[in-house]
Motif scaffolding. Structure first.
Motif: not given
Length: 327
Positions: A144-149, A151-157, A159-170
């Motif tokens: 959950r902490n990884d996903l929250e981080k 999300q913040i990094k994705y919003d700030l551009h 990391i890309n969508k793939a990295s965000h999706s990977q954290a979400e999948s995990a």
């Protein structure tokens, strides 16, 4: 006695379970349910076990009644064969009644042994499930902490969508594992509740994680075998039937030999009837002997199976990170 002390780390997700588990009536004074207390509760709430003393007394009363009535059927019959068969039957009834007393006593012990085994197995399973739920909760928190981080990094551009999706999948995967662990724990607790006949509230009552089991390295298999031969109800019943059949055959042969001259001079029908009695006794003995040897082989397999189970339990206990006292 040597002690092996392992670190204990059990964190339960009780909030998710409280909706499915009712209160345990008057939890243990110290808030801990030991394995021995669980065994006692199981026997206390087992209706069948409660009536075993009555069954033992009934068997004793029946034996006493037969012992007093020694002449009820003695010598009844219209010919030699029938009279001797009646005498043999009377002696066998008395022997069988005595055997039934021993069976009743052993059956009570067998019920206790079976109950203890089942409670022990599910008790360990609950501890395993508790550890699995705790581990799953820790992993879920991390994901959950990884996903929250992410999300913040994705919003700030960052990391890309793939990295965000990977954290979400995990996170989703960890959540699924966590839900299954909680469900498994719930199932284990319900099984324990059923075995002990009580409703256990895991938020109020903890299981004792100091578990005492025999060290498999010091097991005396010869002694285990002898104990099982004395206490295994199935084996005992087969052995008793074998002894009874052996006794019946010996009595029949003795009567036949004693009456042989008389039978030779008497009716051929009576002689044939006595021959059939002897044949039936021989056949019963052969069948009982075969069954006895079969149960003996099965007992050998059971002993090895129990030793294997004990080894598995010892390995399971190491995984539970419990404090273990090896006897």
């Amino acid at each position: 006695m040597r002690k092996i002390i392992l670190p204990l780390s059990i964190i339960l997700c009780t909030a998710l379970l409280l909706g499915n588990i009712t209160a345990f009536a008057d939890a243990m004074d110290d808030g801990v349910l030991t394995l021995e207390e669980a065994k006692e509760l199981a026997l206390k709430n087992d209706v069948n076990y409660k009536y075993q003393d009555d069954k033992i007394q009934d068997a004793k009363d029946n034996y006493a009644e037969l012992s007093e009535d020694t002449s009820a059927t003695s010598g009844r019959g219209s010919n030699i064969a029938q009279k001797e068969a009646a005498r043999i039957s009377q002696k066998l009834q008395l022997e069988n009644a005595y055997s039934n007393v021993r069976k009743a006593v052993l059956n009570k012990a067998d019920l206790k042994r079976s109950s203890d085994y089942e409670v022990t197995d599910i008790y360990y399973s609950v501890i395993e499930a508790q550890n699995s739920a705790a581990s799953a909760q820790r992993d879920l928190d991390l994901k959950r902490n990884d996903l929250e981080k992410a999300q913040i990094k994705y919003d700030l551009h960052i990391i890309n969508k793939a990295s965000h999706s990977q954290a979400e999948s995990a996170y989703r995967s960890s959540e699924s594992t966590h839900n299954k662990a909680v469900s498994d724990l719930d199932i284990c607790i319900k099984k324990l509740n059923k075995n002990i006949g009580e409703e256990l509230d895991i938020s109020k009552v903890k299981l004792d994680t100091i578990l005492r089991i025999p060290d498999i390295k010091n097991l005396d298999l010869a002694k285990i075998k002898e104990d099982n031969r004395k206490n295994n109800l199935t084996y005992f019943s087969a052995e008793e039937q074998f002894k009874l059949a052996e006794y019946e055959l010996a009595l029949t042969e003795e009567k036949y030999d004693n009456r042989y001259d008389e039978l030779k001079k008497g009716s051929s029908n009576v002689r044939v009837e006595f021959d059939n009695i002897l044949y039936d006794a021989e056949k019963k003995f052969e069948d009982a002997e075969y069954s006895f040897n079969e149960k003996l082989e099965s007992l050998e397999e059971t002993i090895w199976s129990k030793r294997k189970t004990l080894r598995i339990w010892s390995l399971r206990l190491r995984k539970t990170k419990s404090r273990i006292l090896w006897a």
